[in-house]
Design a protein around this motif. Structure first.
Motif, PDB file in Angstrom:
ATOM      1  N   ASP A 191      -0.234   4.348  -3.770  1.00 18.14           N
ATOM      2  CA  ASP A 191      -0.111   3.437  -4.905  1.00 18.14           C
ATOM      3  C   ASP A 191      -1.452   3.400  -5.625  1.00 18.14           C
ATOM      4  O   ASP A 191      -2.487   3.140  -4.995  1.00 18.14           O
ATOM      5  CB  ASP A 191       0.269   2.025  -4.448  1.00 18.14           C
ATOM      6  N   ILE A 192      -1.425   3.668  -6.920  1.00 21.80           N
ATOM      7  CA  ILE A 192      -2.666   3.626  -7.683  1.00 21.80           C
ATOM      8  C   ILE A 192      -2.713   2.357  -8.525  1.00 21.80           C
ATOM      9  O   ILE A 192      -1.679   1.821  -8.939  1.00 21.80           O
ATOM     10  CB  ILE A 192      -2.845   4.869  -8.569  1.00 21.80           C
ATOM     11  N   ASP A 193      -3.909   1.882  -8.762  1.00 24.98           N
ATOM     12  CA  ASP A 193      -4.137   0.693  -9.571  1.00 24.98           C
ATOM     13  C   ASP A 193      -4.311   1.116 -11.028  1.00 24.98           C
ATOM     14  O   ASP A 193      -5.320   1.724 -11.383  1.00 24.98           O
ATOM     15  CB  ASP A 193      -5.378  -0.044  -9.068  1.00 24.98           C
ATOM     16  N   LEU A 194      -3.323   0.816 -11.844  1.00 26.88           N
ATOM     17  CA  LEU A 194      -3.382   1.231 -13.242  1.00 26.88           C
ATOM     18  C   LEU A 194      -4.515   0.563 -14.010  1.00 26.88           C
ATOM     19  O   LEU A 194      -4.938   1.058 -15.058  1.00 26.88           O
ATOM     20  CB  LEU A 194      -2.048   0.924 -13.930  1.00 26.88           C
ATOM     21  N   ARG A 195      -5.017  -0.544 -13.487  1.00 28.68           N
ATOM     22  CA  ARG A 195      -6.085  -1.265 -14.188  1.00 28.68           C
ATOM     23  C   ARG A 195      -7.392  -0.482 -14.205  1.00 28.68           C
ATOM     24  O   ARG A 195      -8.267  -0.755 -15.040  1.00 28.68           O
ATOM     25  CB  ARG A 195      -6.294  -2.633 -13.544  1.00 28.68           C
ATOM     26  N   VAL A 196      -7.531   0.488 -13.292  1.00 23.94           N
ATOM     27  CA  VAL A 196      -8.766   1.280 -13.270  1.00 23.94           C
ATOM     28  C   VAL A 196      -8.583   2.640 -13.945  1.00 23.94           C
ATOM     29  O   VAL A 196      -9.519   3.439 -13.968  1.00 23.94           O
ATOM     30  CB  VAL A 196      -9.291   1.463 -11.829  1.00 23.94           C
ATOM     31  N   VAL A 197      -7.380   2.886 -14.467  1.00 29.24           N
ATOM     32  CA  VAL A 197      -7.124   4.135 -15.185  1.00 29.24           C
ATOM     33  C   VAL A 197      -7.256   3.867 -16.684  1.00 29.24           C
ATOM     34  O   VAL A 197      -6.511   3.064 -17.229  1.00 29.24           O
ATOM     35  CB  VAL A 197      -5.713   4.680 -14.891  1.00 29.24           C
ATOM     36  N   ARG A 218       3.621   3.724  -7.973  1.00 26.72           N
ATOM     37  CA  ARG A 218       3.839   4.617  -6.838  1.00 26.72           C
ATOM     38  C   ARG A 218       3.757   6.075  -7.290  1.00 26.72           C
ATOM     39  O   ARG A 218       4.392   6.476  -8.253  1.00 26.72           O
ATOM     40  CB  ARG A 218       5.208   4.348  -6.218  1.00 26.72           C
ATOM     41  N   LEU A 219       2.954   6.847  -6.568  1.00 27.53           N
ATOM     42  CA  LEU A 219       2.899   8.286  -6.750  1.00 27.53           C
ATOM     43  C   LEU A 219       3.239   8.951  -5.427  1.00 27.53           C
ATOM     44  O   LEU A 219       2.879   8.445  -4.360  1.00 27.53           O
ATOM     45  CB  LEU A 219       1.508   8.753  -7.193  1.00 27.53           C
ATOM     46  N   VAL A 220       3.937  10.068  -5.493  1.00 27.56           N
ATOM     47  CA  VAL A 220       4.149  10.907  -4.324  1.00 27.56           C
ATOM     48  C   VAL A 220       3.412  12.209  -4.587  1.00 27.56           C
ATOM     49  O   VAL A 220       3.723  12.933  -5.531  1.00 27.56           O
ATOM     50  CB  VAL A 220       5.640  11.165  -4.070  1.00 27.56           C
ATOM     51  N   VAL A 221       2.397  12.463  -3.775  1.00 24.53           N
ATOM     52  CA  VAL A 221       1.574  13.659  -3.955  1.00 24.53           C
ATOM     53  C   VAL A 221       1.910  14.665  -2.876  1.00 24.53           C
ATOM     54  O   VAL A 221       2.319  14.310  -1.764  1.00 24.53           O
ATOM     55  CB  VAL A 221       0.065  13.326  -3.930  1.00 24.53           C
ATOM     56  N   LEU A 222       1.774  15.940  -3.210  1.00 27.63           N
ATOM     57  CA  LEU A 222       1.957  17.010  -2.240  1.00 27.63           C
ATOM     58  C   LEU A 222       0.581  17.483  -1.800  1.00 27.63           C
ATOM     59  O   LEU A 222      -0.274  17.808  -2.632  1.00 27.63           O
ATOM     60  CB  LEU A 222       2.747  18.168  -2.846  1.00 27.63           C
TER      61      LEU A 222
END
Length: 242
Positions: A191-197, A218-222
């Motif tokens: 899960d990334i914090d959009l506030r820091v993007v 939510r991101l799913v990374v490979l």
């Protein structure tokens, strides 16, 4: 018929629901998710907002040491291959794009004839289908979530051509199943914090939430579970996630 079912069942939503808890626990490697989260933020910095998609692939090659291509696969239809350079063990090699649904959100219509719905361990779903009703929903959410001149998610992954993607790693939904024996990547949820993007970088994210906006996405990374050489196809085990 059985051979076809044995491949398709891993993309069949009712079968996934019935078997997820058992299969998701098998053969999972431990991955430091905070490190991966930081890697995502750094990755966005390698794809500057003032450059064109073809330049993004060049930026990845120079910064990560590899680039990807989608082409015909001997495993199934099309697949994702290392085009140039090589991938080192532990590197992020892809993102699973699409609309993110919370547990309880209705996905009945979207799930019909849809082999691209990914179920996360907490019940969230990511619909990575690039056509039909799924495409319409994603494009609609893209416009709804626009902030002034800024797009807050990327829809270029729907072209399924790496050279036209804003984020050339957004092809995780095309990665084929190699099973536990042949897999060289595995799925990891973060899960990334959009506030820091920064707003100028949001369009590089190939996911958008369905429903109420949230500060988390939510991101799913490979992630590579071994070194992968030039010309090799990325292969996952559909139930190896961390």
């Amino acid at each position: 018929m059985f051979r076809k079912w044995s491949k398709y069942r891993h993309r069949f939503l009712p079968w996934i629901f019935l078997n997820f808890n058992k299969l998701a626990a098998e053969g999972v490697s431990e991955i430091d998710t905070p490190v991966l989260t930081d890697s995502i933020y750094r990755l966005l910095n390698h794809l500057p907002s003032n450059s064109n998609p073809p330049e993004h692939s060049n930026n990845l090659l120079s910064s990560l040491g590899f680039s990807l291509v989608i082409q015909e696969s001997s495993v199934h239809s099309r697949g994702v291959f290392v085009k140039e350079g090589h991938v080192t063990n532990g590197s992020i090699v892809g993102l699973y794009p699409g609309t993110v649904y919370a547990p309880g959100d209705s996905v009945f219509l979207q799930s019909i004839s849809n082999t691209f719905i990914f179920q996360c361990s907490d019940g969230q779903l990511i619909d990575g289908k690039s056509s039909g009703y799924s495409r319409m929903i994603y494009k609609s959410l893209q416009q709804q979530n626009r902030l002034a001149q800024y797009q807050t998610c990327d829809a270029s992954w729907m072209s399924t051509a790496v050279e036209t993607m804003a984020n050339p790693l957004a092809c995780g939904q095309i990665v084929n199943n190699g099973g536990k024996t042949h897999a060289n990547v595995q799925y990891t949820e973060i899960d990334i914090d959009l506030r820091v993007v920064p707003l100028s970088q949001r369009y590089l994210l190939p996911n958008v939430r369905f429903g109420e906006p949230s500060a988390e996405l939510r991101l799913v990374v490979l992630v590579a579970i071994r070194d992968i050489a030039r010309g090799e196809e990325l292969l996952s085990s559909y139930f190896s996630l961390c």
